[in-house]
Design a protein around this motif. Structure first.
Motif, PDB file in Angstrom:
ATOM      1  N   SER A 149     -39.131  -5.413  94.227  1.00 51.81           N
ATOM      2  CA  SER A 149     -37.717  -5.084  94.074  1.00 51.81           C
ATOM      3  C   SER A 149     -37.150  -5.557  92.738  1.00 51.81           C
ATOM      4  N   PHE A 150     -37.987  -6.177  91.929  1.00 54.93           N
ATOM      5  CA  PHE A 150     -37.533  -6.682  90.637  1.00 54.93           C
ATOM      6  C   PHE A 150     -37.834  -5.659  89.538  1.00 54.93           C
ATOM      7  N   LYS A 151     -36.868  -5.488  88.674  1.00 53.72           N
ATOM      8  CA  LYS A 151     -37.021  -4.548  87.575  1.00 53.72           C
ATOM      9  C   LYS A 151     -36.454  -5.164  86.304  1.00 53.72           C
ATOM     10  N   ASN A 152     -37.186  -5.013  85.253  1.00 54.45           N
ATOM     11  CA  ASN A 152     -36.723  -5.523  83.965  1.00 54.45           C
ATOM     12  C   ASN A 152     -36.839  -4.417  82.923  1.00 54.45           C
ATOM     13  N   ARG A 153     -35.836  -4.346  82.075  1.00 54.41           N
ATOM     14  CA  ARG A 153     -35.836  -3.306  81.055  1.00 54.41           C
ATOM     15  C   ARG A 153     -35.105  -3.791  79.819  1.00 54.41           C
ATOM     16  N   SER A 154     -35.700  -3.506  78.673  1.00 50.59           N
ATOM     17  CA  SER A 154     -35.028  -3.709  77.388  1.00 50.59           C
ATOM     18  C   SER A 154     -35.160  -2.420  76.595  1.00 50.59           C
ATOM     19  N   SER A 155     -34.091  -2.028  75.940  1.00 52.52           N
ATOM     20  CA  SER A 155     -34.125  -0.766  75.198  1.00 52.52           C
ATOM     21  C   SER A 155     -33.088  -0.767  74.095  1.00 52.52           C
ATOM     22  N   ALA A 156     -33.266   0.147  73.168  1.00 49.67           N
ATOM     23  CA  ALA A 156     -32.299   0.359  72.085  1.00 49.67           C
ATOM     24  C   ALA A 156     -32.268   1.846  71.767  1.00 49.67           C
ATOM     25  N   VAL A 157     -31.057   2.401  71.657  1.00 45.65           N
ATOM     26  CA  VAL A 157     -30.880   3.816  71.349  1.00 45.65           C
ATOM     27  C   VAL A 157     -29.854   3.938  70.222  1.00 45.65           C
ATOM     28  N   PHE A 158     -30.219   4.676  69.190  1.00 49.04           N
ATOM     29  CA  PHE A 158     -29.304   4.916  68.072  1.00 49.04           C
ATOM     30  C   PHE A 158     -29.480   6.359  67.629  1.00 49.04           C
ATOM     31  N   ASN A 159     -28.379   7.056  67.355  1.00 45.07           N
ATOM     32  CA  ASN A 159     -28.481   8.451  66.915  1.00 45.07           C
ATOM     33  C   ASN A 159     -27.772   8.644  65.582  1.00 45.07           C
ATOM     34  N   ARG A 160     -28.341   9.555  64.784  1.00 48.96           N
ATOM     35  CA  ARG A 160     -27.744   9.916  63.500  1.00 48.96           C
ATOM     36  C   ARG A 160     -27.500  11.413  63.474  1.00 48.96           C
ATOM     37  N   LYS A 161     -26.293  11.795  63.088  1.00 47.95           N
ATOM     38  CA  LYS A 161     -25.939  13.215  62.902  1.00 47.95           C
ATOM     39  C   LYS A 161     -25.522  13.380  61.448  1.00 47.95           C
ATOM     40  N   THR A 162     -26.191  14.278  60.750  1.00 45.65           N
ATOM     41  CA  THR A 162     -26.056  14.359  59.300  1.00 45.65           C
ATOM     42  C   THR A 162     -25.915  15.806  58.838  1.00 45.65           C
ATOM     43  N   VAL A 163     -25.102  16.006  57.811  1.00 44.09           N
ATOM     44  CA  VAL A 163     -25.109  17.261  57.057  1.00 44.09           C
ATOM     45  C   VAL A 163     -25.476  16.908  55.618  1.00 44.09           C
ATOM     46  N   LYS A 164     -26.257  17.771  54.999  1.00 44.29           N
ATOM     47  CA  LYS A 164     -26.718  17.445  53.647  1.00 44.29           C
ATOM     48  C   LYS A 164     -26.944  18.701  52.821  1.00 44.29           C
ATOM     49  N   ALA A 165     -26.872  18.512  51.516  1.00 44.53           N
ATOM     50  CA  ALA A 165     -27.204  19.559  50.552  1.00 44.53           C
ATOM     51  C   ALA A 165     -28.517  19.183  49.886  1.00 44.53           C
ATOM     52  N   ASP A 166     -29.306  20.198  49.536  1.00 45.80           N
ATOM     53  CA  ASP A 166     -30.633  19.918  48.992  1.00 45.80           C
ATOM     54  C   ASP A 166     -30.933  20.883  47.852  1.00 45.80           C
ATOM     55  N   LEU A 167     -31.157  20.341  46.667  1.00 49.05           N
ATOM     56  CA  LEU A 167     -31.550  21.132  45.506  1.00 49.05           C
ATOM     57  C   LEU A 167     -33.054  20.984  45.330  1.00 49.05           C
ATOM     58  N   GLN A 168     -33.741  22.120  45.230  1.00 51.35           N
ATOM     59  CA  GLN A 168     -35.210  22.104  45.190  1.00 51.35           C
ATOM     60  C   GLN A 168     -35.725  22.782  43.928  1.00 51.35           C
ATOM     61  N   TYR A 169     -36.707  22.127  43.302  1.00 49.98           N
ATOM     62  CA  TYR A 169     -37.358  22.696  42.117  1.00 49.98           C
ATOM     63  C   TYR A 169     -38.828  22.922  42.449  1.00 49.98           C
ATOM     64  N   LEU A 170     -39.260  24.162  42.376  1.00 44.76           N
ATOM     65  CA  LEU A 170     -40.619  24.545  42.756  1.00 44.76           C
ATOM     66  C   LEU A 170     -41.498  24.736  41.524  1.00 44.76           C
ATOM     67  N   ILE A 171     -42.702  24.194  41.586  1.00 42.93           N
ATOM     68  CA  ILE A 171     -43.729  24.448  40.573  1.00 42.93           C
ATOM     69  C   ILE A 171     -44.695  25.459  41.179  1.00 42.93           C
ATOM     70  N   PRO A 172     -44.617  26.732  40.772  1.00 36.55           N
ATOM     71  CA  PRO A 172     -45.430  27.776  41.413  1.00 36.55           C
ATOM     72  C   PRO A 172     -46.925  27.527  41.239  1.00 36.55           C
ATOM     73  N   ALA A 173     -47.682  27.893  42.274  1.00 39.11           N
ATOM     74  CA  ALA A 173     -49.144  27.786  42.207  1.00 39.11           C
ATOM     75  C   ALA A 173     -49.711  28.966  41.429  1.00 39.11           C
ATOM     76  N   ASN A 174     -50.877  28.761  40.841  1.00 38.30           N
ATOM     77  CA  ASN A 174     -51.531  29.845  40.104  1.00 38.30           C
ATOM     78  C   ASN A 174     -52.009  30.942  41.051  1.00 38.30           C
ATOM     79  N   ASN A 175     -52.583  30.527  42.177  1.00 36.17           N
ATOM     80  CA  ASN A 175     -53.039  31.478  43.184  1.00 36.17           C
ATOM     81  C   ASN A 175     -52.160  31.316  44.417  1.00 36.17           C
TER      82      ASN A 175
END
Length: 225
Positions: free
Chosen positions: A99-125
């Motif tokens: 009848s004994f129960k033990n519990r430890s826990s941690a919960v954290f959430n992140r909600k994010t909006v972001k902008a992303d600038l990307q520079y591509l180095i094209p492959a030869n093939n």
């Protein structure tokens, strides 16, 4: 009037030329990512049947998340995207004996909006590999909360204010189905952000400001249109 009309015609022709020079300049992207935080926090856990205890570690900058967004290719090498991210940090340890129960826990959430600038180095093939890229941009994190339970006792829930940060990363684009505009994006990003608590817990001053910085390892499915 004639000059203005001529300018508009030339602008329209030029704009059409940019679009026609690029096949399917827009894209959508769905990402699954796994993260590891730079800073470790913990809650205590005591075993029921043996007189020992341990710490349950969690990373506010870690967790598992989903990211979705849209973007536009300005050229073969340069593109810009806007994304929404939901990241869940969850760790627990549970022990049941009779009848004994033990519990430890941690919960954290992140909600994010972001902008992303990307520079591509094209492959030869480009039959398989489209190219390698570098990316960076600003992040806006919405308010989050930290829910903790220690030895089956619920601790004070901590609410954190919104925060700003940034990310830098690198990765590669792989061709899946060029006819359908499908590609695979595999990358890694370094994310930097801190959260400050709005209502501190006097028993846990070390949680007044927590680091949500970490490393994101991501796999994305990209669809051009």
């Amino acid at each position: 009037m004639v000059k203005k009309t001529g300018f508009l015609i030339l602008f329209a022709i030029g704009f059409q030329g940019v679009l026609s020079a690029q096949e399917k300049p827009f894209f959508t992207e769905l990402t699954l990512q796994k993260s590891v935080g730079f800073k470790t926090l913990s809650v205590n856990y005591a075993y029921i049947n043996i007189p020992t205890s341990e710490k349950i570690y969690y990373h506010p900058g870690g967790g598992t998340g989903l990211q979705a967004g849209v973007g536009y290719k300005f050229s073969e090498k340069i593109s810009m995207g806007f994304y929404g991210v939901y990241q869940l940090v969850f760790n627990e340890k549970v022990q049941n004996i009779s009848s004994f129960k033990n519990r430890s826990s941690a919960v954290f959430n992140r909600k994010t909006v972001k902008a992303d600038l990307q520079y591509l180095i094209p492959a030869n093939n480009k039959k398989i590999l489209t190219g390698l890229y570098f990316n960076a941009g600003p992040d806006y994190h919405f308010p989050g909360k930290l829910v903790r339970k220690q030895n089956s006792e619920k601790l004070k829930t901590l609410y954190y204010d919104n925060s700003t940060g940034y990310h830098v990363g690198t990765g590669m684009l792989l061709n899946l189905n060029p006819e359908k505009g499908l590609s695979l994006n595999i990358g890694v990003s370094f994310r930097f952000a801190d959260f400050e608590v709005s209502d501190p817990d006097p028993d846990a001053p070390e949680l007044d400001k927590i680091s949500a910085s970490g490393v994101d390892i991501k796999v994305s499915l990209r669809k051009a249109f």
